[in-house]
Structures are given as C-alpha cells and as structure tokens.
Design an enzyme around this catalytic site. Structure first.
Site, PDB file in Angstrom:
ATOM      1  N   GLU A  27       7.015   1.646   4.175  1.00 20.09           N
ATOM      2  CA  GLU A  27       6.265   1.081   3.318  1.00 20.09           C
ATOM      3  C   GLU A  27       6.862  -0.120   2.694  1.00 20.09           C
ATOM      4  O   GLU A  27       6.439  -0.655   1.437  1.00 20.09           O
ATOM      5  CB  GLU A  27       5.767   1.914   2.339  1.00 20.09           C
ATOM      6  CG  GLU A  27       4.597   3.020   3.429  1.00 20.09           C
ATOM      7  CD  GLU A  27       3.890   3.880   2.112  1.00 20.09           C
ATOM      8  OE1 GLU A  27       4.023   3.812   0.931  1.00 20.09           O
ATOM      9  OE2 GLU A  27       3.152   4.643   2.545  1.00 20.09           O
ATOM     10  N   LYS A  44      -7.390   8.510   0.175  1.00 20.19           N
ATOM     11  CA  LYS A  44      -7.129   7.691   1.321  1.00 20.19           C
ATOM     12  C   LYS A  44      -8.327   8.021   2.146  1.00 20.19           C
ATOM     13  O   LYS A  44      -8.763   8.962   2.491  1.00 20.19           O
ATOM     14  CB  LYS A  44      -6.074   8.447   2.216  1.00 20.19           C
ATOM     15  CG  LYS A  44      -4.707   8.131   1.406  1.00 20.19           C
ATOM     16  CD  LYS A  44      -3.587   8.937   1.860  1.00 20.19           C
ATOM     17  CE  LYS A  44      -2.157   8.496   1.399  1.00 20.19           C
ATOM     18  NZ  LYS A  44      -0.962   9.494   1.880  1.00 20.19           N
TER      19      LYS A  44
END
Length: 438
Positions: free
Chosen positions: A208, A356
């Site tokens: 990330e 999510k």
C-alpha cells in the site's frame, strides 16, 4: 427507471499485478459507466469469496476468467432488459442469483463489479456526482469529508512480515484534505530519510505504499513514527496522531499471539512493552495489555484488529482497556458483515467499523453494515484494499458514507487516484473534514 441494456466484464490487473474484474454497464437512457474492484491480501475468514480460476499455469491460479464469464453469462442473462428502480433491486437480484452465503457461485468480485458499475451509470443518468448518488442511497445529507488515515510503515502480509503488525498510519488533524496531505508528505519523507540513515536501507515500499525498513521491534517502529512527525516540525498527538492496523489474526495460533513482545504482566516484560522479544507467545489478556501499553506510550487514536477475528470473548475487555483513548476498529473481525456487526454491537466489542465493500460483495449489504454501525454510535472508516486499481469510486463512497478513509500511503498511482479525487470533491463542495480525533 434504469434498464440495463449492456453489461460487459473484462479481466484487468490490480496494483500487485494480480487479476481482478472490471465491468462496463450501459443503461437504456444512454448512460454508460465502468467500475473495477480491488482485492485483499489480509482477508478475514468471513469475507465473501473472490472467484479465482485455480489454473496454476496462469497467474499462479489467480486468474479471474471464471468471474468474467459469470458476468457475461448468467448475470447478463438475468439483468439485461430488467427494470431496476434502485440499487437494492439490482443487488437483491444478484444475491438471489448466486444463492450462496458467501457468493461462491458467481464470485463476489463479479457481483460487486456489476453493483458498482450500475451505481456509477445511475449517477451519470441522474446527472449527479457519484458521491451525491451514494449519499442519496442511504438518505443522508453531505456534511463533512472523511479524515484520512494514511499508511507510513508496513509489516505483516503487506510487507513480507518483517514486523508482525500490519500498518502504522498517520492521522493528520488539519482542517482540509489539502493540508492533511501536505502534512503527511512532510512526515513521510522525514521518515524515509530517518529510516534510510538508521537502517542503511533503500526506502522500500510495501503493497500500500508504506515504508518497510527492518525494525528491530514494534516499539522501535512506533518511536520512529513519532520522531518522523517531530522532524517534519509537527507535534505528535496534536498535529498528527497515529493509528495501528495490528491484524492479529495473522499471528494468532491456538489461543496465543506470536507478537514478539514481552507480556507486560510478567516481571520479564515490565517496562519493556515493545523492545524485548517474548520468550513465549502471549494469551488474549496479555495481548490486550501490550496494546494498552502502546496506547499509553504513543499518541495512538485508532487500533484495528488488535485481537483475532474469532477471539470474541476478549473484545469487550479490549474495548474497556483502550476505548476511552482510541477507536476500537474491527476489520477482519467484522468483515463488513451485518450478522457479525450485530453480534459485536450486542457484545460491546467495538467502537468503529472498517467498511470494505468487497468483503460483503454488494453496495446494498455494505450500506446495511454501515447503518448498523452508525445506529450503535460507531464511527465508520471506508477502506481500500492492498490490491487496488486506478478507479477512484472509493473516495466518493467515503465522502457519502464515512467518518474516515483508509487508502494507503501517498505514493503509487492506485492510491493517489483516490486522494486526488478527494481534493477534487473538496474543491467542488467546500465541505470541512470531520472533526476527529479530539
């Protein structure tokens, strides 16, 4: 009323070079829109299933041709020409068509790509921004922009496991997205300089975009994070807070946590809450004491998955231990799953949901997860995944549904696409960033 006239899927690659699914949706009124879905590395056991091909000769079995074929085949057959008054109508049709508890027949990646592409096409047909369309879906006015929680240091499954916990994140407290990103830039590059000189390594980056130096301990990583904030001429805890993604399920084994930190309850561990490797793994109460020590020592405002996803009996004690100083955030523990969120609210386990959408598979189910969390008084962090695409719909979703947004670091185009979209929305709306922490 929307009628789908065209639905086409294709296999694309995510930020790790692994396949994922993109879908283009065309409506009878002429609106056409596409959307792509992310994929996770650190996945909860209760997540909806990403359908993969399983052919070891192609992408090590990670291909998504089966999911693409399901969109172009049975899903298209079921929805083309259908009059679908709203998102719930489409998503319910898709859920029923799949007919499994975890979307394993058609694949959550196939279903979610259709769900998102339809939403974006409907927004285009209504001639409203996607964030407004998402807000209208849940009947909530737009009041604030989400506060970014931004990856600084990575470990766990995002960085080859050089430290057990997954992420140390920055929480800038500035009043605008623009200033939050500027402050984060200052800290990130101060940290890059610091760790490069301290560990004699290049500024290697994890999935990330976070830095991933070889820390000797978690305590050292947290200390370096605080020092980096100071080197950027900002005040830890005032200008920039810290958030943790512990991802404890990945080092939990048979009732014990292999976190590599001494148990503070023992004489051996006293006064060494992060720097002394434990001779033995710690039990759940020991893990809570380790996290409590971190929260006391460092300006930590949010702790994600501090306990394992099935360690239900100890989450209320975790909340009692750190809940007055920090959010108790559930990710793998909750999996954006309404059933698990109900259990957690009934048990007093959390104070925040990490939302999510691909954990559950449709926008409608994710909206229900959000509603349950907000009804319980929780905060909601809308989150990206470690395997992302250049699509920026997440920023619009977080503006409409979230208190915080978790995208990753301020490097790599799949992350910056979302941050740049937040800047665009800030310029369009003039909305303030939500007042948190403090």
């Amino acid at each position: 009323m929307p009628i789908i006239e065209r639905i086409v899927a294709r296999e694309i690659l995510d930020s790790r070079g692994r396949p994922t699914v993109a879908v283009t949706c065309g409506l009878r009124g002429g609106a056409v829109a596409s959307a792509s879905v992310p994929s996770g590395a650190s996945t909860g056991a209760a997540e909806a299933l990403e359908l993969r091909d399983g052919d070891p000769a192609r992408y090590r079995g990670l291909g998504c041709r089966k999911a693409v074929a399901n969109v172009d085949g049975p899903i298209a057959k079921a929805i083309l020409g259908q009059m679908l008054p709203d998102q719930i109508s489409l998503d319910t049709l898709l859920i029923d068509l799949d007919g499994t508890p975890n979307k394993s027949k058609l694949g959550a990646n196939a279903i979610l790509a259709v769900s998102l592409a339809f939403a974006r096409a409907c927004a285009a047909e209504r001639k409203v921004p996607l964030y407004q369309h998402f807000a209208d879906m849940i009947g909530q006015p737009l009041r604030t922009l989400p506060r970014p929680t931004i990856n600084l240091f990575s470990g766990g499954k995002h960085a080859g496991g050089q430290m057990p916990i997954q992420d140390i994140l920055l929480v800038p407290t500035a009043a605008t997205i623009d200033q939050c990103l500027a402050d984060t830039f200052a800290v990130f590059y101060a940290a890059a300089d610091l760790t490069s000189s301290r560990y004699q390594t290049r500024p290697l980056r994890a999935d990330e975009g976070g830095l991933a130096p070889p820390f000797a301990s978690i305590d050292d990583a947290l200390t370096d994070a605080v020092e980096s904030i100071r080197r950027a001429k900002l005040e830890p805890g005032k200008d920039v807070g810290i958030a943790l993604d512990v991802a404890s399920s990945h080092f939990f084994d048979h009732g014990f946590y292999n976190v590599g930190v001494a148990d503070p309850r023992t004489p051996q561990g006293a006064g060494a809450h992060g720097g002394v490797p434990a001779a033995q793994p710690v039990d759940s109460l020991g893990m809570i004491e380790i996290v409590r020590a971190w929260v006391r020592k460092f300006p930590i405002v949010s702790v994600e998955d501090a306990l394992a996803e099935e360690d239900w009996g100890h989450w209320p004690a975790l909340k009692d231990a750190i809940g007055k100083s920090s959010l108790v955030l559930g990710d793998d523990f909750l999996c954006t799953n309404p059933r698990r969120i109900r259990m957690a609210t009934d048990g007093g386990c959390c104070s925040a949901l990490l939302l999510k959408v691909n954990q559950i598979g449709t926008l409608t189910e994710a909206a229900e997860a959000r509603r349950l969390a907000k009804d319980a008084g929780w905060m909601v962090t809308v989150s990206a995944r470690s395997g992302e695409t250049e699509d920026n719909w997440l920023a619009d979703l977080a503006v409409a549904w979230g208190d915080q947004i978790k995208i990753g670091s301020i490097t790599q185009s799949e992350r910056l696409a979302k941050y740049n979209r937040l800047l665009e929305i800030e310029a369009e709306t003039g909305l303030p960033v939500v007042k948190w922490p403090g």
